[in-house]
Write an enzyme that holds these catalytic residues in place. Structure first.
Site, PDB file in Angstrom:
ATOM      1  N   HIS A 139       0.796  -1.231   0.000  1.00 15.80           N
ATOM      2  CA  HIS A 139       0.000   0.000   0.000  1.00 15.80           C
ATOM      3  C   HIS A 139       0.825   1.277   0.000  1.00 15.80           C
ATOM      4  CE1 HIS A 139      -4.055  -1.716   0.757  1.00 15.80           C
ATOM      5  NE2 HIS A 139      -3.360  -2.691   1.316  1.00 15.80           N
ATOM      6  N   LYS A 188      -8.405  14.283   4.071  1.00 19.85           N
ATOM      7  CA  LYS A 188      -7.556  13.091   4.107  1.00 19.85           C
ATOM      8  C   LYS A 188      -6.562  13.311   5.225  1.00 19.85           C
ATOM      9  CE  LYS A 188      -6.361  14.004  -0.241  1.00 19.85           C
ATOM     10  NZ  LYS A 188      -6.272  12.868  -1.110  1.00 19.85           N
ATOM     11  N   ARG A 189      -5.782  12.289   5.592  1.00 17.66           N
ATOM     12  CA  ARG A 189      -4.743  12.502   6.590  1.00 17.66           C
ATOM     13  C   ARG A 189      -3.864  13.671   6.164  1.00 17.66           C
ATOM     14  NH1 ARG A 189      -4.454   8.822  11.107  1.00 17.66           N
ATOM     15  NH2 ARG A 189      -2.425   9.782  11.446  1.00 17.66           N
ATOM     16  N   LYS A 211       0.909  14.734   0.679  1.00 16.78           N
ATOM     17  CA  LYS A 211      -0.440  15.017   0.160  1.00 16.78           C
ATOM     18  C   LYS A 211      -0.618  16.509  -0.138  1.00 16.78           C
ATOM     19  CE  LYS A 211      -2.485  11.144   2.774  1.00 16.78           C
ATOM     20  NZ  LYS A 211      -3.126  10.242   1.806  1.00 16.78           N
ATOM     21  N   THR A 255      -8.435   6.768  -2.114  1.00 16.72           N
ATOM     22  CA  THR A 255      -9.789   6.261  -2.283  1.00 16.72           C
ATOM     23  C   THR A 255     -10.783   7.396  -2.057  1.00 16.72           C
ATOM     24  OG1 THR A 255      -9.569   5.479  -0.024  1.00 16.72           O
ATOM     25  CG2 THR A 255      -9.427   3.822  -1.749  1.00 16.72           C
ATOM     26  N   LYS A 305     -14.410   8.543  -3.879  1.00 15.28           N
ATOM     27  CA  LYS A 305     -15.647   8.892  -3.158  1.00 15.28           C
ATOM     28  C   LYS A 305     -16.148  10.266  -3.592  1.00 15.28           C
ATOM     29  CE  LYS A 305     -13.800   6.114   0.562  1.00 15.28           C
ATOM     30  NZ  LYS A 305     -12.897   6.175   1.729  1.00 15.28           N
TER      31      LYS A 305
HETATM   32  C1  NBG Z   1      -2.505   3.859   1.914  1.00 13.63           C
HETATM   33  C2  NBG Z   1      -2.100   4.747   0.736  1.00 13.63           C
HETATM   34  C3  NBG Z   1      -3.314   5.226  -0.037  1.00 13.63           C
HETATM   35  C4  NBG Z   1      -4.186   4.043  -0.417  1.00 13.63           C
HETATM   36  C5  NBG Z   1      -4.523   3.249   0.826  1.00 13.63           C
HETATM   37  C6  NBG Z   1      -5.352   2.029   0.511  1.00 13.63           C
HETATM   38  C7  NBG Z   1      -1.048   3.077   3.749  1.00 13.63           C
HETATM   39  C8  NBG Z   1       0.192   2.351   4.110  1.00 13.63           C
HETATM   40  N1  NBG Z   1      -1.304   3.243   2.450  1.00 13.63           N
HETATM   41  O1  NBG Z   1      -2.897   5.884  -1.196  1.00 13.63           O
HETATM   42  O2  NBG Z   1      -1.345   5.823   1.218  1.00 13.63           O
HETATM   43  O3  NBG Z   1      -5.359   4.472  -1.047  1.00 13.63           O
HETATM   44  O4  NBG Z   1      -3.350   2.811   1.463  1.00 13.63           O
HETATM   45  O5  NBG Z   1      -4.717   1.228  -0.432  1.00 13.63           O
HETATM   46  O6  NBG Z   1      -1.783   3.490   4.623  1.00 13.63           O
END
Ligand code: NBG
Length: 792
Positions: free
Chosen positions: A346, A531-532, A537, A638, A642
């Site tokens: 991820h 988002k975080r 980002k 994601t 959304k």
């Molecule tokens: C996160 C990514 C996102 C991705 C999500 C779900 C982790 C390690 N990765 O870009 O930063 O959409 O995983 O796949 O949290």
């Protein structure tokens, strides 16, 4: 079946021991939830017995995080009993909205990764695929975020405080998990004698499919002490010492580590990881044998998915269970293990690739380290045979890192033992093959694949945005909730003036609903980045643009387009720079609000405590979705999906799944800017952000340094500004001009509302492939080889 309203009234007595005169909102919520749960449990029992009867190949999803969101509304929707629930609420003297709103969500995840796991559980059930999600039942989930004086303040998330009606504790199941100690090698095999043992007990939460009877479950493990008291200590009167061991054991599942995309590197975290995968595998083997299968059939019966590297210790744990407890040979155990596991990566962020210090693993899991060494020895022999003399390659591929202090490299371990390895968007999977796991992809190209992420349309469209859901249904009929490609049918309506007007009115109503909570002008363009908070980002890129707009207003320019900028997201508590970015958002908001010339055209809003619940309110209201990460760094995203599915247009870089969103909706319906991943790597070789700064950017940085957003304090933002001028590792300065120009194109389109609305409809119509049902179908076919279950 009895009427829901009657059941709810009964629950008030039989579960809660309350009567109408004294019942609280929480009681009413619980009574309804328990009644809904009864119906879920009936379906669940049917599904479970069908799985056993059909000996169905089952997906075991291993994830340290599940961000499932509030359950009541989603479950009512899955069961199709919203109207009944509305009547039941009325009979209790309240409304369904109040009860749905009352629910506290389980925040058992940090962000996208945990939410993805929850979307996948939803899709697995909806697609009738037998699955169990194993994870951790953290007593405290992700912290609650307050904003005080513009700063993030964390509060513990006491989500269980008022009870959790959805879970069932299974008292008859318990697994022992060892830590520490030593191993003994004898002629009959290896024995691990742990120094301490913790007990794992499961709490199950049903996950109902939509429009089907299939109901799977999440099994979350909680730690309890194996001995209530240390008896020796107790007898000599050392009460505190006696209780200490108990507290220590139960601390194991106390709290979720609040780090997103970067490991915490703490012993307790490693203990959590091992604890839950050990419980999960012991439980799988228990069920397998109970179902009459042979342990050697494990990989035929189960498809085990590793959600990132957090559950990777499942690999040596399965080897240990097969060899040391069930007497299999190494070769047999390895064959089974290799057939059982698949791994999803991820992130490519180098600091996020999990490694554990070797001495820590040796101390905590001595038997597992022996197994890891043996896997490594055999694996490196294979590499040596294929690439003789290539010692550099060997060093890169080893499961043990030698840089400085030795470490165990979890991504390498997961890769070596998995039959498939996938990234989460096409670009990310390609970069994974070309960079982080390149050597492995050269050795085993056939094992690498891509499955682009998806999101559940049930929660994120139908439930979050009922106005849009109804409008869609009025145009194309039911069925899109289970087959999102059906949204294509909306495309014809993009030229229908009457429909476009309804579409616009839905967005307007959603904005008005949000504006009621947060007091902003609902006619302004709602520009959202939720988002975080993370430098990659680039929330600060967004803020620099806001500052530039403000300067234009001060210089007498009329923007023509009033905008509300919405920010939301949590920063890891120890991530100082991210917290400073939150403070900057607050400061910029305050400065603009205090400027009578600007405040009617611009507003900056920081929505605190972003969660699934808050997200469900924000996505439907957004006009513009900010997906502006440095190209190559966001694995997928994601939230981008959304927002799109709720009719927002995207301004974004060619990063993660943005690439595919743009392909799907068409380049004309996507605001693209910025360097590509390749250009980013090239630019980094010789980058001097401070030189030849863009004038507007230079001015914005100057204002920040000058205290314009910190009530005159010139030191507060110095770390941020200096970092941007000197290093700018995420190329904020390099992309600023392109971003700012692209935002002008956004403003132009906004001034042609018919075009904007048509584009919004087209975005939704073409975004059907971002359903998590599509992702799960791909996993099922390409990776797990599982077929749907027949229940009933
Ligand atoms: C996160 C990514 C996102 C991705 C999500 C779900 C982790 C390690 N990765 O870009 O930063 O959409 O995983 O796949 O949290």
């Amino acid at each position: 079946m009895a009427k829901l309203a009657d059941e709810v009234r009964d629950k008030m007595t039989t579960e809660l021991a309350k009567f109408p005169g004294v019942a609280t909102t929480n009681d009413r919520y619980l009574a309804l939830a328990y009644s809904v749960r009864d119906r879920l449990l009936r379906r669940w029992v049917d599904s479970a017995s069908a799985i056993l009867a059909q000996r169905h190949r089952t997906v075991i999803y291993l994830s340290a995080e599940y961000l499932i969101g509030p359950q009541l509304g989603a479950n009512l929707m899955a069961l199709g009993i919203e109207d009944e629930a509305r009547a039941a609420a009325k009979q209790l003297g309240t409304t369904l909205e109040v009860l749905v709103d009352h629910e506290e969500e389980p925040g058992l995840g940090n962000g996208g990764l945990g939410r993805l796991a929850a979307c996948y559980m939803d899709s697995l059930a909806t697609l009738d695929i037998a699955a169990v999600g194993h994870g951790l039942r953290y007593e405290f989930g992700i912290f609650d975020q307050d904003i005080r004086d513009g700063w993030q303040v964390e509060r513990t998330d006491r989500w269980l405080r008022a009870g959790n009606p959805w879970e069932i504790r299974r008292y008859e199941i318990m697994h022992e998990v060892g830590f520490g100690g030593h191993t003994e090698h004898t002629v009959t095999g290896v024995r691990w004698i742990p120094e301490r043992v913790v007990e794992g007990v499961p709490y199950d939460t049903p996950v109902a499919g939509y429009g089907t009877r299939t109901t799977n479950f999440l099994r979350l493990w909680s730690a309890v002490a194996s001995e209530e008291f240390d008896l020796d200590a107790f007898q000599v009167g050392e009460y505190w010492r006696a209780v200490d061991a108990k507290i220590r054991s139960e601390n194991l599942t106390k709290v979720l580590y609040p780090n997103d995309s970067s490991p915490a590197g703490k012993q307790l975290r490693l203990e959590q990881q091992y604890f839950f995968v050990s419980c999960a595998l012991q439980d799988c083997i228990r069920l397998l044998l109970h179902g009459g299968a042979n342990i050697r059939d494990l990989a035929e019966v189960l498809a085990i998915q590793l959600n990132d590297t957090h559950p990777t210790l499942a690999i040596p744990e399965l080897m240990r269970l097969l060899m040391d407890l069930h007497g299999l040979s190494w070769d047999d155990a390895w064959t089974i293990t290799r057939k059982a596991f698949a791994y999803t990566n991820h992130t490519l962020l180098p600091e996020a690739l999990e490694t554990w210090p070797l001495p820590l693993v040796a101390r905590l899991l001595p038997r597992h380290l022996e197994i890891i060494y043996e896997i490594n020895r055999r694996f490196l022999d294979e590499v040596r045979a294929k690439f003789p003399g290539d010692n550099a390659r060997l060093a890169r591929m080893s499961l043990i890192g030698e840089s400085g202090d030795k470490q165990v490299r979890m991504a390498n371990l997961a890769t070596v033992a998995s039959h498939h390895i996938n990234g989460v968007a096409a670009l990310h999977s390609r970069l994974l093959r070309e960079t982080v796991l390149r050597d492995f992809a050269e050795l085993w190209p056939e094992r690498f694949t891509n499955v682009t992420n998806g999101v559940t349309p049930r929660r994120f469209v139908a439930l979050a945005n009922p106005r849009l859901g109804e409008l869609i249904t009025s145009a194309i009929g039911e069925g899109w909730q289970r087959d999102l490609e059906k949204l294509r049918g909306l495309e014809n309506f993009a030229t229908d003036a009457g429909f476009c007007e309804k579409w616009r009115a839905v967005k307007q109503a959603n904005k008005a609903a949000l504006a009621e909570r947060f007091d902003f002008d609902p006619s302004a363009l709602l520009d959202a980045q939720c988002k975080r908070i993370h430098e990659y980002k680039r929330q600060h890129l967004n803020l620099l643009h806001v500052i530039a707009l403000w300067q234009r207003i001060r210089n007498g320019e009329d923007l023509g387009v009033p905008r509300t900028f919405v920010f939301a997201g949590k920063a890891a508590p120890a991530y100082w720079m991210a917290k400073l970015i939150i403070r900057l958002a607050a400061g910029v908001g305050e400065a603009i609000a205090g400027d009578p010339k600007a405040r009617h055209q611009l507003r900056v809003l920081f929505v605190p405590d972003f969660s699934v619940k808050v997200a469900q309110r924000v996505y439907p209201a957004a006009d513009l979705s900010e997906q502006i990460s440095t190209a190559g760094l966001e694995a997928s995203g994601t939230g981008n999906m959304k927002f799109t599915l709720n009719g927002a247009l995207t301004i974004g870089t060619l990063d993660g799944a943005n690439v595919e969103i743009r392909e799907a909706v068409g380049a004309d319906h996507f605001f693209l800017f910025g360097l590509t991943a390749e250009q980013v790597s090239a630019a980094k070789a010789n980058y001097h952000p401070g030189r030849d700064l863009d004038a507007e950017l230079g001015n914005a940085l100057h204002l920040i340094s000058d205290g314009a957003f910190s009530r005159g304090d010139r030191d507060m933002f110095a770390p941020l500004v200096n970092d941007l001028r000197e290093r700018d590792p995420f190329l904020v300065c390099a992309d600023f001009r392109a971003y700012s120009d692209c935002q002008r194109r956004v403003a132009e389109l906004w001034q042609a509302p018919e075009k904007w609305v048509a584009s919004s409809i087209i975005n939704v119509a073409r975004a059907g492939r971002f359903s998590s049902d599509r992702s799960i179908s791909e996993y099922a076919k390409q990776i797990w080889n599982v077929a749907p279950l027949r229940v009933g």
